[in-house]
Motif scaffolding. Structure first.
Motif, PDB file in Angstrom:
ATOM      1  N   VAL A 105       0.819  -1.339  -0.172  1.00  0.00           N
ATOM      2  CA  VAL A 105       0.072   0.072  -0.058  1.00  0.00           C
ATOM      3  C   VAL A 105       0.796   1.338  -0.049  1.00  0.00           C
ATOM      4  N   THR A 106       0.273   2.558  -0.238  1.00  0.00           N
ATOM      5  CA  THR A 106       0.769   3.621  -0.231  1.00  0.00           C
ATOM      6  C   THR A 106       0.598   4.416   1.021  1.00  0.00           C
ATOM      7  N   ASP A 107       1.597   4.781   1.441  1.00  0.00           N
ATOM      8  CA  ASP A 107       1.742   6.006   2.894  1.00  0.00           C
ATOM      9  C   ASP A 107       1.067   5.158   3.997  1.00  0.00           C
ATOM     10  N   GLY A 108       1.202   3.605   4.075  1.00  0.00           N
ATOM     11  CA  GLY A 108       0.500   3.127   5.185  1.00  0.00           C
ATOM     12  C   GLY A 108      -1.048   3.053   5.055  1.00  0.00           C
ATOM     13  N   ASP A 109      -1.737   3.556   4.109  1.00  0.00           N
ATOM     14  CA  ASP A 109      -3.179   3.607   4.069  1.00  0.00           C
ATOM     15  C   ASP A 109      -3.620   2.206   3.419  1.00  0.00           C
ATOM     16  N   ASP A 110      -4.321   1.358   4.034  1.00  0.00           N
ATOM     17  CA  ASP A 110      -4.766   0.114   3.579  1.00  0.00           C
ATOM     18  C   ASP A 110      -5.610   0.140   2.459  1.00  0.00           C
ATOM     19  N   SER A 111      -6.485   1.263   2.352  1.00  0.00           N
ATOM     20  CA  SER A 111      -7.248   1.477   1.075  1.00  0.00           C
ATOM     21  C   SER A 111      -6.430   1.886  -0.283  1.00  0.00           C
ATOM     22  N   ARG A 112      -5.371   2.078  -0.092  1.00  0.00           N
ATOM     23  CA  ARG A 112      -4.476   2.642  -1.245  1.00  0.00           C
ATOM     24  C   ARG A 112      -3.411   1.600  -1.548  1.00  0.00           C
ATOM     25  N   ILE A 113      -3.846   0.681  -2.392  1.00  0.00           N
ATOM     26  CA  ILE A 113      -3.010  -0.290  -2.916  1.00  0.00           C
ATOM     27  C   ILE A 113      -1.785   0.379  -3.897  1.00  0.00           C
ATOM     28  N   ASP A 114      -0.711  -0.014  -3.793  1.00  0.00           N
ATOM     29  CA  ASP A 114       0.286   0.313  -4.456  1.00  0.00           C
ATOM     30  C   ASP A 114       0.187  -0.520  -5.912  1.00  0.00           C
ATOM     31  N   GLU A 115      -0.380   0.206  -6.745  1.00  0.00           N
ATOM     32  CA  GLU A 115      -0.606  -0.826  -8.040  1.00  0.00           C
ATOM     33  C   GLU A 115       0.541  -1.305  -8.996  1.00  0.00           C
ATOM     34  N   THR A 116       1.396  -0.338  -8.892  1.00  0.00           N
ATOM     35  CA  THR A 116       2.869  -0.937  -9.402  1.00  0.00           C
ATOM     36  C   THR A 116       3.535  -1.976  -8.791  1.00  0.00           C
ATOM     37  N   ALA A 117       3.683  -1.890  -7.451  1.00  0.00           N
ATOM     38  CA  ALA A 117       4.296  -2.786  -6.666  1.00  0.00           C
ATOM     39  C   ALA A 117       3.466  -4.191  -6.817  1.00  0.00           C
ATOM     40  N   ALA A 118       2.085  -3.911  -6.371  1.00  0.00           N
ATOM     41  CA  ALA A 118       1.295  -5.276  -6.636  1.00  0.00           C
ATOM     42  C   ALA A 118       1.286  -6.044  -8.026  1.00  0.00           C
ATOM     43  N   GLY A 119       1.590  -5.051  -9.213  1.00  0.00           N
ATOM     44  CA  GLY A 119       1.542  -5.615 -10.347  1.00  0.00           C
ATOM     45  C   GLY A 119       2.926  -6.488 -10.808  1.00  0.00           C
ATOM     46  N   GLU A 120       3.658  -5.831 -10.227  1.00  0.00           N
ATOM     47  CA  GLU A 120       5.008  -6.569 -10.208  1.00  0.00           C
ATOM     48  C   GLU A 120       5.194  -7.805  -9.632  1.00  0.00           C
ATOM     49  N   MET A 121       4.421  -8.137  -8.213  1.00  0.00           N
ATOM     50  CA  MET A 121       4.302  -9.309  -7.681  1.00  0.00           C
ATOM     51  C   MET A 121       3.246 -10.348  -8.319  1.00  0.00           C
ATOM     52  N   VAL A 122       2.214  -9.689  -8.989  1.00  0.00           N
ATOM     53  CA  VAL A 122       1.360 -10.663  -9.730  1.00  0.00           C
ATOM     54  C   VAL A 122       2.086 -11.262 -10.763  1.00  0.00           C
ATOM     55  N   ASP A 123       2.792 -10.514 -11.796  1.00  0.00           N
ATOM     56  CA  ASP A 123       3.802 -10.727 -12.763  1.00  0.00           C
ATOM     57  C   ASP A 123       4.766 -11.981 -12.212  1.00  0.00           C
ATOM     58  N   TYR A 124       5.392 -11.716 -11.314  1.00  0.00           N
ATOM     59  CA  TYR A 124       6.305 -12.690 -10.626  1.00  0.00           C
ATOM     60  C   TYR A 124       5.730 -13.854 -10.324  1.00  0.00           C
ATOM     61  N   ALA A 125       4.575 -13.895  -9.731  1.00  0.00           N
ATOM     62  CA  ALA A 125       3.733 -15.125  -9.295  1.00  0.00           C
ATOM     63  C   ALA A 125       3.302 -15.919 -10.554  1.00  0.00           C
ATOM     64  N   MET A 126       2.993 -15.101 -11.317  1.00  0.00           N
ATOM     65  CA  MET A 126       2.615 -15.837 -12.719  1.00  0.00           C
ATOM     66  C   MET A 126       3.652 -16.420 -13.462  1.00  0.00           C
ATOM     67  N   LYS A 127       4.665 -15.855 -13.512  1.00  0.00           N
ATOM     68  CA  LYS A 127       5.857 -16.391 -13.973  1.00  0.00           C
ATOM     69  C   LYS A 127       6.486 -17.560 -13.395  1.00  0.00           C
ATOM     70  N   ASN A 128       6.453 -17.647 -12.082  1.00  0.00           N
ATOM     71  CA  ASN A 128       6.729 -18.754 -11.190  1.00  0.00           C
ATOM     72  C   ASN A 128       5.927 -19.795 -11.001  1.00  0.00           C
ATOM     73  N   GLY A 129       4.697 -19.734 -11.538  1.00  0.00           N
ATOM     74  CA  GLY A 129       3.733 -21.129 -11.430  1.00  0.00           C
ATOM     75  C   GLY A 129       2.641 -20.764 -10.518  1.00  0.00           C
ATOM     76  N   VAL A 130       2.491 -19.672  -9.700  1.00  0.00           N
ATOM     77  CA  VAL A 130       1.156 -19.520  -9.005  1.00  0.00           C
ATOM     78  C   VAL A 130       0.099 -19.072  -9.875  1.00  0.00           C
ATOM     79  N   ASN A 131      -0.887 -19.990  -9.849  1.00  0.00           N
ATOM     80  CA  ASN A 131      -2.053 -19.868 -10.684  1.00  0.00           C
ATOM     81  C   ASN A 131      -3.505 -19.784  -9.950  1.00  0.00           C
ATOM     82  N   TYR A 132      -3.483 -19.549  -8.677  1.00  0.00           N
ATOM     83  CA  TYR A 132      -4.379 -19.229  -7.767  1.00  0.00           C
ATOM     84  C   TYR A 132      -4.403 -17.868  -6.834  1.00  0.00           C
ATOM     85  N   TYR A 133      -5.402 -17.051  -7.084  1.00  0.00           N
ATOM     86  CA  TYR A 133      -5.657 -15.560  -6.634  1.00  0.00           C
ATOM     87  C   TYR A 133      -6.619 -15.550  -5.829  1.00  0.00           C
ATOM     88  N   ASP A 134      -6.809 -14.846  -4.337  1.00  0.00           N
ATOM     89  CA  ASP A 134      -7.678 -14.941  -3.587  1.00  0.00           C
ATOM     90  C   ASP A 134      -8.068 -13.447  -3.167  1.00  0.00           C
TER      91      ASP A 134
END
Length: 376
Positions: free
Chosen positions: A23-52
């Motif tokens: 998140v941005t500035d510790g605000d739980d409602s403000r997701i850091d989309e860039t950082a989250a996107g990098e995580m999803v890309d890494y997860a997909m690349k490394n075989g994670v196929n389930y997202y909750d």
């Protein structure tokens, strides 16, 4: 990545939980989309196929962001889970409205997995009440192909889960529980898993690290684990414990940064269940962690026979122990919200009649007073 067979599909044994995204500035409602996107890309690349994800995660923004991030991938390349938000009783009459909005937020035409969210003491009556039509509507969506697999998550006690299964168990394909080596006995996770086995319902795991408590344990406990597996990191032990349970098909971890994600994916490159000695050691460590904090109530119920207010003292002490160990949290307040006012800790009149017969010599009246203070 290791995989687990569920019906006719292969699920990555590790799933990415979208409740604790960066998140941005510790605000739980403000997701850091860039950082989250990098995580999803890494997860997909490394075989994670389930997202909750879920309606309420990140103040309602988790579904939106996960929808955006997964939209660039072929729909058949991932499995997406969301949930009906029955943790808020105001949502009970809105199942159709909420479900349609969730599909829109997630930019999908169907959910691979969909859950009754957080079956517990507070909402079990409403979930089972046919006037809300929740069960009927979700079953209809499954028939229509907009829900591929229907299940439920639960934080409630054994009896609550049993009630839910008695009503809907024949149609439940999976159950998501809080399971880790600490809660195996502390929250009766073992007994809950045995109950699900009776219905032939596989287990999804949430809170494998107990909100991070099992990522860093005492120096003495760490040394015991290092003596058994010198190259295994402490957090990995929590996952290895779960890999040992044959009923577990999916382990969800709410990862907040790339470091956590990379470490967990590395752990799931191999399936390395615990042997008997390792299992005994880790459960002994869990017992020690709990016993340092909780009151030693054995539920003998001598106290209840002497309570002029007819309080369920063992149950209240169990909730008190959970609240103390966790350092707060939502479970105790959630359960107590279902209690009548004259059965809550505040109803204790500190007469100490219970203490006179307690074999463990627990200062129950002081615990009730402290419980009240912690809840305020």
């Amino acid at each position: 990545m290791i995989y687990r067979r569920f019906q006719d599909i292969e699920l990555s044994a590790l799933g990415l939980g979208a409740m604790r995204l960066p998140v941005t500035d510790g605000d739980d409602s403000r997701i850091d989309e860039t950082a989250a996107g990098e995580m999803v890309d890494y997860a997909m690349k490394n075989g994670v196929n389930y997202y909750d994800t879920a309606w309420g995660y990140h103040s309602g923004n988790s579904e939106i962001v996960m929808g955006k991030l997964l939209h660039k991938y072929p729909r058949e390349s991932f499995y997406l889970a969301s949930k009906f938000p029955g943790y808020d009783l105001a949502n009970m009459p809105k199942v159709r409205e909420i479900f349609e909005k969730q599909l829109e937020k997630c930019q999908v035409e169907y959910f691979d997995f969909y859950l009754f969210h957080n079956v517990c003491e507070m909402n079990i009556d409403a979930y089972l009440d046919p006037k809300y039509g929740i069960y009927d509507y979700l079953i209809e969506q499954k028939r229509n192909g907009r829900i591929r697999h229907l299940g439920f998550s639960a934080h409630g006690d054994y009896e609550v889960i049993e009630r839910f299964l008695d009503a809907y168990g024949k149609d439940m394909e999976f159950c998501q529980l809080q399971i880790n080596y600490l809660d195996w006995t502390f929250q009766n996770a073992k007994e809950k898993v045995e109950l699900l086995k009776k219905y032939d319902i596989p287990v999804w795991v949430m809170e494998p690290l107990r909100g991070g408590k099992l990522a860093a344990i005492s120096e003495g406990a760490t040394e015991k684990l290092k003596a058994l597996r010198p190259d295994e990191d402490v957090p990995a032990w929590a996952f290895r414990f779960l890999q040992t349970l044959p009923e577990v098909k999916m382990i969800l971890s709410g990862m907040s940064n790339m470091e956590q994600l990379a470490a967990n994916i590395h752990t799931f490159e191999e399936d390395k269940p615990l042997d008997t000695k390792e299992m005994d050691t880790i459960l002994a460590i869990a017992d020690d962690m709990v016993n340092r904090i909780i009151l030693p109530c054995t539920s003998c119920r001598y106290c209840t026979t002497h309570c002029p207010k007819q309080l369920d003292i063992p149950r209240l002490l169990s909730l008190y122990n959970e609240h103390c160990f966790t350092g707060g949290g939502f479970i105790a307040p959630m359960v107590l919200s279902a209690f009548e006012e004259d059965k809550k800790p505040s109803a204790c009149i500190a007469c100490r009649s219970c203490e006179a017969v307690c074999p463990q010599q627990i200062k129950i009246s002081e615990a009730m007073a402290d419980f009240i203070a912690r809840m305020n």
